[in-house]
Design an enzyme around this catalytic site. Structure first.
Site, short mmCIF file in Angstrom:
data_model
loop_
_atom_site.label_atom_id
_atom_site.label_comp_id
_atom_site.label_asym_id
_atom_site.label_seq_id
_atom_site.Cartn_x
_atom_site.Cartn_y
_atom_site.Cartn_z
N ASP A 30 0.80 -1.05 -0.05
CA ASP A 30 -0.11 0.11 0.03
C ASP A 30 0.72 1.18 0.13
O ASP A 30 0.55 2.33 -0.69
CB ASP A 30 -0.80 0.17 1.29
CG ASP A 30 -1.86 -0.95 1.09
OD1 ASP A 30 -2.16 -1.78 -0.05
OD2 ASP A 30 -2.69 -1.27 2.28
N LEU A 80 -17.60 35.55 -28.33
CA LEU A 80 -18.19 36.48 -29.27
C LEU A 80 -16.94 36.99 -29.83
O LEU A 80 -15.74 37.08 -29.32
CB LEU A 80 -18.87 37.44 -28.45
CG LEU A 80 -20.24 37.11 -27.97
CD1 LEU A 80 -20.83 38.19 -27.20
CD2 LEU A 80 -21.17 36.62 -28.97
N GLU A 109 -27.01 45.05 -25.41
CA GLU A 109 -26.68 44.71 -24.01
C GLU A 109 -25.53 45.22 -23.35
O GLU A 109 -24.71 45.16 -24.36
CB GLU A 109 -27.15 43.18 -23.86
CG GLU A 109 -28.47 42.61 -24.51
CD GLU A 109 -28.37 41.18 -24.47
OE1 GLU A 109 -27.58 40.48 -23.65
OE2 GLU A 109 -29.15 40.54 -24.98
N LYS A 111 -22.17 44.22 -21.43
CA LYS A 111 -21.28 43.11 -21.76
C LYS A 111 -20.66 42.98 -20.17
O LYS A 111 -19.88 43.87 -19.81
CB LYS A 111 -20.08 43.08 -22.68
CG LYS A 111 -19.21 41.99 -22.63
CD LYS A 111 -18.26 42.03 -23.67
CE LYS A 111 -17.58 40.74 -23.91
NZ LYS A 111 -16.89 40.06 -22.72
N ASP A 113 -18.74 41.67 -16.90
CA ASP A 113 -17.44 41.15 -16.83
C ASP A 113 -17.33 40.32 -15.73
O ASP A 113 -16.88 40.75 -14.52
CB ASP A 113 -16.41 42.39 -16.74
CG ASP A 113 -15.16 41.99 -16.94
OD1 ASP A 113 -15.04 40.78 -17.32
OD2 ASP A 113 -14.21 42.65 -16.70
N TYR A 221 -29.31 34.74 -22.12
CA TYR A 221 -29.28 34.01 -23.57
C TYR A 221 -30.10 32.82 -23.16
O TYR A 221 -29.43 31.60 -22.42
CB TYR A 221 -27.90 33.64 -23.90
CG TYR A 221 -27.84 32.77 -25.25
CD1 TYR A 221 -28.78 33.15 -26.33
CD2 TYR A 221 -26.84 32.02 -25.59
CE1 TYR A 221 -28.69 32.34 -27.24
CE2 TYR A 221 -26.63 31.54 -26.70
CZ TYR A 221 -27.50 31.69 -27.71
OH TYR A 221 -27.36 31.07 -28.94
N LYS A 307 -15.80 46.34 -27.28
CA LYS A 307 -15.14 46.56 -25.81
C LYS A 307 -14.97 47.93 -25.63
O LYS A 307 -14.31 48.58 -26.49
CB LYS A 307 -13.79 45.65 -25.71
CG LYS A 307 -14.08 44.38 -25.89
CD LYS A 307 -14.23 43.52 -24.53
CE LYS A 307 -12.76 42.90 -24.61
NZ LYS A 307 -12.79 41.80 -23.37
N CYS A 401 15.93 44.47 3.63
CA CYS A 401 14.49 45.10 4.19
C CYS A 401 15.13 46.55 4.28
O CYS A 401 15.92 46.87 4.97
CB CYS A 401 14.20 44.59 5.61
SG CYS A 401 12.70 45.48 6.22
N CYS A 404 14.66 47.51 8.25
CA CYS A 404 15.67 47.04 9.12
C CYS A 404 16.85 46.44 8.65
O CYS A 404 17.73 45.95 9.30
CB CYS A 404 14.83 45.91 10.11
SG CYS A 404 14.56 44.32 9.08
N CYS A 419 10.43 40.06 4.89
CA CYS A 419 11.41 40.49 5.69
C CYS A 419 11.27 39.41 7.07
O CYS A 419 10.28 39.50 7.54
CB CYS A 419 11.45 41.83 6.27
SG CYS A 419 12.29 41.94 7.65
N CYS A 425 11.67 44.14 13.38
CA CYS A 425 11.69 45.09 12.23
C CYS A 425 10.50 46.04 12.75
O CYS A 425 9.46 45.62 12.72
CB CYS A 425 11.43 44.30 10.95
SG CYS A 425 11.04 45.07 9.62
S1 IVH Z 1 -24.27 36.38 -25.22
C1 IVH Z 1 -23.51 33.03 -28.19
N1 IVH Z 1 -24.45 38.19 -23.82
O1 IVH Z 1 -19.00 37.83 -23.07
C2 IVH Z 1 -23.57 34.18 -27.45
N2 IVH Z 1 -22.42 37.29 -23.47
O2 IVH Z 1 -17.04 36.42 -25.25
C3 IVH Z 1 -23.27 33.97 -25.96
N3 IVH Z 1 -21.06 38.18 -21.87
O3 IVH Z 1 -18.61 34.47 -23.09
C4 IVH Z 1 -22.85 35.13 -25.33
N4 IVH Z 1 -22.50 39.71 -21.08
O4 IVH Z 1 -19.33 35.27 -20.87
C5 IVH Z 1 -23.64 37.32 -24.22
N5 IVH Z 1 -24.90 40.27 -22.49
C6 IVH Z 1 -24.38 39.22 -22.84
C7 IVH Z 1 -22.87 39.01 -22.13
C8 IVH Z 1 -22.17 38.11 -22.52
C9 IVH Z 1 -21.14 39.22 -20.74
C10 IVH Z 1 -19.81 37.14 -21.64
C11 IVH Z 1 -19.93 35.88 -21.96
C12 IVH Z 1 -19.29 35.58 -23.04
C13 IVH Z 1 -18.37 36.47 -23.38
C14 IVH Z 1 -18.32 36.38 -24.87
#
Ligand code: IVH
Length: 673
Positions: A30, A80, A109, A111, A113, A221, A307, A401, A404, A419, A425
């Site tokens: 084992d 995307l 919409e 995006k 993050d 989505y 972006k 440091c 000190c 340090c 210190c």
């Molecule tokens: S739609 C096929 N809508 O951005 C379409 N994506 O590279 C699927 N994201 O992986 C994505 N906000 O993580 C969509 N309003 C939004 C979004 C969104 C952020 C992100 C998502 C996706 C990346 C695109």
């Protein structure tokens, strides 16, 4: 090379498993088996690209196997195409127009993050939550996702029997800031941005910690066979009526100028949102039109991301200074010519660590780009090398440091320099005292950082225990203090003697022992004496105490100076054991029992079971011995443990039986995060 090595180890271990479990005729001990398994685990951890859900490491209940179940996506999770200018948005618009050759609408919409997630609902119930992973398969993080309040577990209204919905999991700025403040206090590495914090949180093993992080989610989505509408916007509206959180920042646009208007509006307005966004997503509204446009290998032709420009500025690097924190961590800071960046004047930027400096190839006098992306602290992203006409000194991380002079050390696997001169210190001594008196620790009124500095300068304080030896006449003699403050400090010290044991453990300032960990240690060991004597193995057996923390605790109590400090604190009357009520409040179902956990479980994670054992008065132990009361045995228990248990006659208890034993609310926890 590595790949072959991993594969050959896997084959070999599989053969041994077969010999052991099927043939009952093992050909190695084992010990040898475990050594080889560990070797494989290490190789796999270092090379996640060779991950295999069927590797022998995935079946044993080893402590180091974290791992979420990998699940294939029914529809791949594509990304995307990105655009960065209005021109590129216009190109997209034209491509769609030509491709369709008929009228169309675009849905604009935000995006978001964060980290993307795919949720599957069957008969209105959330059955699965999977991360994007490589797009084809991701991690099953359902348990963690269920803690996110804005994700409905059960739907209402007229939803399809089965469908998938995708969206973004986010950590709101306020939660992110607070989390980083706490991490800074503990001198733990900060999360760089809310996106990393969200995805890191989603991958935690303990769903209770996930719950405490207050994640949020927007869905954007809907996918499936029987969707209510032929329009994307219609499906989002329907999803909203079933209980999903859908962003209100949505606009249906019929022309490019409406799209531009949306972009320009949100480029400014997004700064007032509670969560991070990094662009705009444009989607063709009609689903039949989406189908007609189709997909490239990587992304849909019917959608694109625009972006936002990260805000950046160019300025001069004048010098680099180094700050030493409470635990000795040394942080390099860039001193810059003041420059305006998104409404504030930036004079300093964090350089994080030696690797970052090296990667940038920084020289004093360089013109550097500073950016505020999704981060709070501005960072230097690049050097404008064309602007280098006279090259200054290369920035080299200091070796000693700055406070000190002690030679700095770097622990294996860590980016930070430290340090090591903990007890002499100055910023470390003062930092430790500031931490000791702080609100969440001993909460001693009247002793702010300035007063501590003053007392330190006047040689009245060298160590946290000195705080209790301060005398009124000594204090009131100091010019800037006076009698009233002196009495205040003394009263604060007296009051702090009631501060409970778990906060005293926190106040000691042991590296990596934050508020929560201090609590865990206090509950697991109950007295300072037991904690002082705890071995590395006993420490790691406690739920959520990892090797790094265990090592740090052992190191702390190995230092005679620290023992002396603790003894002095004990003698002045601080609380050095868990109060009677807290001992009572703990369950007693497992009181006095030593329990080994082995195998994999289906109702709760290993860490949750460890916590349940502790909350019910039991003790987690790592290896089976004659003193083991029983083994909480899951699936695929390790062969060594099984054999040992049999030979010693230690009982195995399965998951369900165990849950019966601790029936009284196994997860209720007054010390939850
Ligand atoms: S739609 C096929 N809508 O951005 C379409 N994506 O590279 C699927 N994201 O992986 C994505 N906000 O993580 C969509 N309003 C939004 C979004 C969104 C952020 C992100 C998502 C996706 C990346 C695109």
């Amino acid at each position: 090379m590595i790949k072959e090595q991993i594969e050959s180890l896997r084959r070999e271990l599989e053969q041994h498993n077969y010999n052991y479990y099927v043939l009952s005729a093992p050909t190695i001990t084992d010990f040898e088996f475990d050594a080889r398994l560990r070797q494989l685990q290490e190789l796999e951890a270092a090379h996640p690209e060779f991950f295999d859900p069927n590797s022998p490491t995935q079946r044993v209940g080893s402590d180091s196997v974290s791992g979420f179940k990998q699940v294939s996506h029914v529809y791949p999770m594509l990304s995307l195409g990105n655009t960065y200018s209005e021109g590129e948005v216009q190109d997209f618009y034209e491509r769609v127009r030509k491709g369709l050759n008929e009228d169309f609408e675009l849905v604009c919409e935000l995006k978001y993050d964060g980290t993307s997630i795919s949720l599957t609902y069957e008969d209105g119930v959330l059955v699965r939550a999977v991360t994007r992973g490589d797009g084809d398969k991701g991690d099953d993080v359902t348990t963690n996702v269920k803690t996110i309040r804005s994700i409905p577990l059960r739907l209402h209204g007229d939803y399809p029997a089965s469908f998938e919905i995708r969206g973004e999991i986010l950590m709101p700025w306020s939660v992110f800031d607070e989390l980083n403040r706490e991490r800074e206090e503990q001198e733990e590495p900060l999360f760089v941005n809310p996106r990393n914090a969200a995805s890191g949180t989603l991958k935690l093993q303990n769903s209770k910690v996930v719950a405490s992080r207050k994640l949020d989610a927007y869905l954007y989505y809907v996918l499936g066979e029987n969707l209510p509408s032929d329009l994307h916007s219609g499906n989002l509206a329907a999803a909203h009526s079933w209980g999903f959180k859908i962003s209100e920042a949505i606009k249906i646009c019929k022309s490019l100028s409406e799209v531009t208007e949306f972009i320009n509006y949100w480029d400014i307005e997004r700064k007032n949102l509670p969560v991070a966004t990094d662009g705009i997503v444009l989607k063709v509204n009609s689903i039949p039109q989406q189908r007609a446009l189709g997909y490239t290998a990587k992304s849909p032709r019917w959608a694109i991301a625009y972006k936002f420009q990260a805000e950046k500025a160019l300025t001069r690097l004048n010098s680099v200074s180094y700050q030493v924190g409470r635990t000795g961590a040394v942080t390099p800071v860039a001193n810059l010519d003041p420059v305006q960046l998104s409404g504030t004047t930036v004079k300093r930027a964090s350089l994080h660590n030696a690797d970052i400096i090296e990667g940038l190839d920084l020289h004093i006098g360089d013109m550097v780009f500073v950016e505020k992306g999704g981060e709070i602290i501005p960072k230097i992203t690049a050097v404008d090398k064309d602007a280098r006409f006279m090259i200054g000194d290369k920035v080299k991380f200091i070796k000693n440091c700055p406070e000190c002079g002690t030679a700095l050390v770097r622990f294996e696997g860590e980016a930070a320099h430290y340090c090591p001169n903990e007890n002499a210190c100055p910023p470390q001594i003062k930092g430790k005292m500031e931490h000791f008196v702080s609100r969440k620790a001993m909460n001693i009124d009247g002793l702010g950082s300035e007063t501590i500095n003053l007392l330190y300068q006047n040689s009245l304080l060298h160590n946290i225990a000195d705080i209790y030896a301060l005398k009124i006449p000594d204090l009131s003699r100091l010019e800037r203090l006076g009698t009233k403050s002196a009495y205040n400090i003394q009263a604060g010290c007296e009051k702090s003697k009631e501060v409970p044991f778990e906060r005293v453990v926190f106040a000691l300032g042991i590296r990596f022992v934050g508020e929560t960990i201090a609590k865990k240690l206090a509950y697991a060991f109950k007295t300072i004496e037991a904690l002082e004597q705890a071995t590395f193995d006993e420490l790691v057996a406690v739920a959520e105490i990892g090797e790094r923390i265990a090592q740090s605790v052992v190191l702390y109590f190995n230092d005679p100076l620290n023992i002396e400090t603790v003894n002095r604190l004990k003698s002045v009357g601080l609380q050095m054991s868990l109060s009677e009520e807290k001992l009572q409040a703990h369950g007693t179902a497992l009181s006095g029992l030593s329990i080994v956990i082995s195998g994999t479980f289906s109702h709760h994670s290993r860490d949750e079971y460890k916590a349940m054992i502790e909350r019910n008065g039991g003790k987690n132990v790592g290896s089976v011995s004659s003193k083991t009361s029983f083994i909480l045995a899951g699936e695929n228990m390790g062969p060594e443990k099984l054999k040992k248990a049999e030979s010693l006659g230690v009982k195995l208890v399965d998951e369900d039986t165990f849950l019966e034993m601790v029936k009284a609310e196994p997860l209720s926890d007054e010390d939850g995060e």
